[in-house]
Write a protein that holds these residues in place. Structure first.
Motif, mmCIF file in Angstrom:
data_model
loop_
_atom_site.group_PDB
_atom_site.id
_atom_site.type_symbol
_atom_site.label_atom_id
_atom_site.label_comp_id
_atom_site.label_asym_id
_atom_site.label_seq_id
_atom_site.Cartn_x
_atom_site.Cartn_y
_atom_site.Cartn_z
ATOM 1 N N VAL A 126 60.451 -33.067 58.936
ATOM 2 C CA VAL A 126 61.576 -33.779 58.326
ATOM 3 C C VAL A 126 61.295 -34.051 56.858
ATOM 4 O O VAL A 126 62.156 -33.843 55.994
ATOM 5 N N MET A 127 60.078 -34.482 56.561
ATOM 6 C CA MET A 127 59.731 -34.779 55.168
ATOM 7 C C MET A 127 59.742 -33.521 54.314
ATOM 8 O O MET A 127 60.173 -33.541 53.155
ATOM 9 N N GLU A 128 59.293 -32.414 54.872
ATOM 10 C CA GLU A 128 59.343 -31.149 54.130
ATOM 11 C C GLU A 128 60.779 -30.801 53.765
ATOM 12 O O GLU A 128 61.060 -30.348 52.640
ATOM 13 N N SER A 133 62.262 -30.516 49.977
ATOM 14 C CA SER A 133 62.881 -29.244 49.601
ATOM 15 C C SER A 133 64.308 -29.454 49.107
ATOM 16 O O SER A 133 64.730 -28.876 48.091
ATOM 17 N N THR A 134 65.051 -30.298 49.804
ATOM 18 C CA THR A 134 66.436 -30.552 49.418
ATOM 19 C C THR A 134 66.510 -31.271 48.082
ATOM 20 O O THR A 134 67.340 -30.943 47.222
ATOM 21 N N ALA A 135 65.630 -32.251 47.877
ATOM 22 C CA ALA A 135 65.627 -32.998 46.621
ATOM 23 C C ALA A 135 65.311 -32.105 45.435
ATOM 24 O O ALA A 135 65.909 -32.233 44.360
ATOM 25 N N LEU A 136 64.370 -31.173 45.618
ATOM 26 C CA LEU A 136 63.927 -30.325 44.513
ATOM 27 C C LEU A 136 64.849 -29.138 44.270
ATOM 28 O O LEU A 136 64.934 -28.641 43.142
ATOM 29 N N ASN A 137 65.535 -28.678 45.297
ATOM 30 C CA ASN A 137 66.413 -27.515 45.151
ATOM 31 C C ASN A 137 67.882 -27.872 44.964
ATOM 32 O O ASN A 137 68.626 -27.135 44.305
ATOM 33 N N ARG A 151 49.940 -42.216 55.660
ATOM 34 C CA ARG A 151 49.482 -41.703 54.367
ATOM 35 C C ARG A 151 49.239 -40.197 54.396
ATOM 36 O O ARG A 151 49.534 -39.481 53.437
ATOM 37 N N SER A 152 48.737 -39.711 55.517
ATOM 38 C CA SER A 152 48.459 -38.275 55.608
ATOM 39 C C SER A 152 49.730 -37.436 55.532
ATOM 40 O O SER A 152 49.697 -36.278 55.108
ATOM 41 N N LEU A 153 50.866 -38.004 55.927
ATOM 42 C CA LEU A 153 52.140 -37.279 55.825
ATOM 43 C C LEU A 153 52.533 -37.038 54.365
ATOM 44 O O LEU A 153 53.209 -36.067 54.040
ATOM 45 N N PHE A 154 52.081 -37.936 53.492
ATOM 46 C CA PHE A 154 52.426 -37.838 52.069
ATOM 47 C C PHE A 154 51.393 -37.035 51.278
ATOM 48 O O PHE A 154 51.646 -36.670 50.132
ATOM 49 N N LYS A 155 50.255 -36.782 51.901
ATOM 50 C CA LYS A 155 49.174 -36.102 51.184
ATOM 51 C C LYS A 155 49.579 -34.736 50.620
ATOM 52 O O LYS A 155 49.203 -34.395 49.491
ATOM 53 N N PRO A 156 50.353 -33.913 51.336
ATOM 54 C CA PRO A 156 50.743 -32.613 50.763
ATOM 55 C C PRO A 156 51.561 -32.727 49.475
ATOM 56 O O PRO A 156 51.668 -31.767 48.713
ATOM 57 N N GLY A 166 60.208 -38.417 43.013
ATOM 58 C CA GLY A 166 60.273 -39.837 43.328
ATOM 59 C C GLY A 166 61.362 -40.139 44.342
ATOM 60 O O GLY A 166 61.157 -40.925 45.276
ATOM 61 N N ALA A 167 62.522 -39.512 44.182
ATOM 62 C CA ALA A 167 63.619 -39.729 45.128
ATOM 63 C C ALA A 167 63.246 -39.256 46.527
ATOM 64 O O ALA A 167 63.536 -39.928 47.533
ATOM 65 N N ALA A 168 62.588 -38.102 46.629
ATOM 66 C CA ALA A 168 62.171 -37.578 47.937
ATOM 67 C C ALA A 168 61.121 -38.471 48.573
ATOM 68 O O ALA A 168 61.123 -38.686 49.798
ATOM 69 N N THR A 169 60.224 -38.986 47.767
ATOM 70 C CA THR A 169 59.170 -39.866 48.272
ATOM 71 C C THR A 169 59.766 -41.152 48.834
ATOM 72 O O THR A 169 59.366 -41.632 49.907
ATOM 73 N N MET A 170 60.735 -41.718 48.116
ATOM 74 C CA MET A 170 61.413 -42.916 48.609
ATOM 75 C C MET A 170 62.164 -42.636 49.897
ATOM 76 O O MET A 170 62.103 -43.426 50.854
ATOM 77 N N THR A 171 62.861 -41.518 49.946
ATOM 78 C CA THR A 171 63.630 -41.161 51.145
ATOM 79 C C THR A 171 62.710 -41.010 52.345
ATOM 80 O O THR A 171 63.045 -41.442 53.459
#
Length: 467
Positions: free
Chosen positions: A24-26, A30-34, A378-383, A440-445
């Motif tokens: 889900v985070m991926e 991806s959506t935020a950046l594209n 935290r490990s989910l955010f590591k990538p 930043g927006a993707a990280t918050m989401t």
């Protein structure tokens, strides 16, 4: 046909409910950046509207624009929450110089501090005395201060890696310097800008006269760091130099403004609220791109990304664009007041008010038990190179919501350049990097998604990977 229908339903189920948190985070990143919208929104907010000081026409235009954009997202609710805000206006540009002898002057860069009174029409000219702290003013006393301009020249501490700590270590001279100097008969105050680099941009910011009677108010201005260095060096050579400054600001009557609020109503727990937000107002010198246009558009993007990626929140998710953080915090206080009156249960609030730079992580104001569970994510955010998970402050506007039931958090971007722009005329759209803003927006989401999925009392680590 029945078999086909069963297979189709199974496919939909697996795609909707069978995704791991990492999947889900991926998709969110991806959506935020594209296909992100935050940079486009910030472009309009910064370049078509500009600085949005509370009570100004631009602040009103920003309210109208952001509400219209939220309406277009197809949220379940969008509304304006009325709030009375102060209206301070700068007036004509400030002017200042150092005088070493009659007719021999050097012009310097200043700006009035927010909330300051104006100088008399002809300006103020007096001898100047340099101090490093408010305590030094009281130590010097009336004999040394009376009739002079007090020059507060304590720099931000450069060797502190956490720049907000450096800011906190010297901002008292801006906030209370005029109040304290006035008690000893000073005729004005000049404050070194809260800036870690040497440049020619004076940085404004809020100040207060406290409980002083208005008859004792004195004008207060910030001076650029380059000119603060110049003034200090000149004083070492000659204590008798004079300083002149003129400013035309004034405090007008309060006016009505609004918090802008949008909501996706929760599918399972609609009466549990998660909010994400930033402050829509800004100072007037630049266009408020980093402070806090970035936080506003990132917060709007959180709700858009949830809808775009097909996430259906269990809890009600709100974006709140607060008005009047810079010189009153009226919007944050009003939102908390109304929430309390309505008996709304807020479980999590996330604020972005540290600029649109590369996200590094979050700080959390919560119990040790909740924080220890959050560390499992935290490990989910590591990538995505997000590693900073610390207990600490959250944000000014969500602070009034604090109680024993809510977790407060603040997005923590890389802050090393933030105070180069903070409250200054160079806080403009061109200083914001599109990719950093979208990250930043993707990280918050992603954090909102996790808190919505697991709540704050039953946070589970079942889908996380060990660090």
């Amino acid at each position: 046909m029945k078999q086909f229908t069963f297979i189709l339903c199974l496919f939909i189920f697996l795609n909707t409910f069978g995704q791991s948190d990492a999947d889900v985070m991926e998709k969110i990143y991806s959506t935020a950046l594209n296909k992100g919208k935050s940079y486009e929104w910030l472009d309009y907010l910064s370049n078509q509207i500009g600085g949005r000081l509370s009570g100004s026409l631009n602040a009103e235009r920003a309210v109208e624009y952001t509400k219209a954009e939220l309406d277009l997202l197809g949220l379940d609710k969008v509304w304006l929450q009325p709030v009375m805000v102060p209206r301070w206006v700068r007036g004509a540009p400030e002017y200042a110089y150092i005088e070493t002898a009659p007719g021999k002057t050097t012009t310097v860069n200043i700006c009035a501090l927010g909330g300051s009174i104006a100088t008399p029409g002809g300006g103020v000219k007096a001898n100047i005395i340099e101090v490093k702290s408010i305590e030094e003013v009281s130590q010097l006393g009336r004999a040394a201060i009376e009739g002079k301009i007090v020059f507060f020249n304590r720099p931000m501490q450069a060797d502190l890696i956490h720049t907000f700590e450096a800011y906190g270590g010297c901002v008292d001279q801006r906030g209370s310097g005029a109040k304290e100097a006035a008690k000893y008969g000073a005729v004005g105050v000049i404050v070194r800008s809260m800036n870690l680099r040497l440049d020619d941009f004076p940085h404004t910011g809020g100040m207060s006269y406290g409980d002083l009677p208005s008859s004792q108010y004195i004008p207060a201005a910030a001076i650029s760091t380059n000119d603060a260095e110049l003034l200090s060096n000149m004083l070492q050579l000659d204590k008798n130099i004079k300083f002149f400054f003129r400013q035309n600001c004034q405090q007008l009557k309060d006016v009505q403004s609004y918090n802008v609020i949008g909501e996706i109503t929760g599918s399972e727990f609609p009466n549990e609220y998660i909010i994400v937000g930033g402050h829509l107002d800004s100072w007037d010198l630049g266009d408020g791109a980093h402070d806090d246009g970035a936080g506003c558009v990132q917060s709007m993007e959180v709700l858009r990304l949830l809808k775009e990626t097909g996430i259906k929140p269990k809890r009600s998710i709100r974006v709140v664009l607060f008005m009047n953080e810079e010189n009153g915090l009226r919007g944050g206080k009003k939102y908390a007041e109304v929430a309390k009156q309505k008996g709304e249960r807020h479980i999590f609030a996330l604020e972005s008010d540290s600029g649109g730079f590369t996200p590094r992580g979050f700080s959390f104001d919560c119990s040790d038990a909740v924080f220890n569970k959050v560390l499992g994510w935290r490990s989910l955010f590591k990538p995505y190179l997000i590693h900073y998970f610390e207990k600490g402050g959250s944000g000014a506007d969500i602070g009034p919501l604090k109680d024993e039931n809510i977790v407060l958090a603040g997005l923590r971007p890389d802050s090393q350049r933030y105070f180069d722009y903070h409250h200054a005329s160079n806080d403009t759209f061109d200083a914001v990097n599109k990719r950093e803003l979208e990250l930043g927006a993707a990280t918050m989401t992603s954090l909102v998604y996790l808190f919505d999925k697991y709540g704050t009392t039953t946070i589970s680590n079942t889908e996380t990977i060990k660090d």
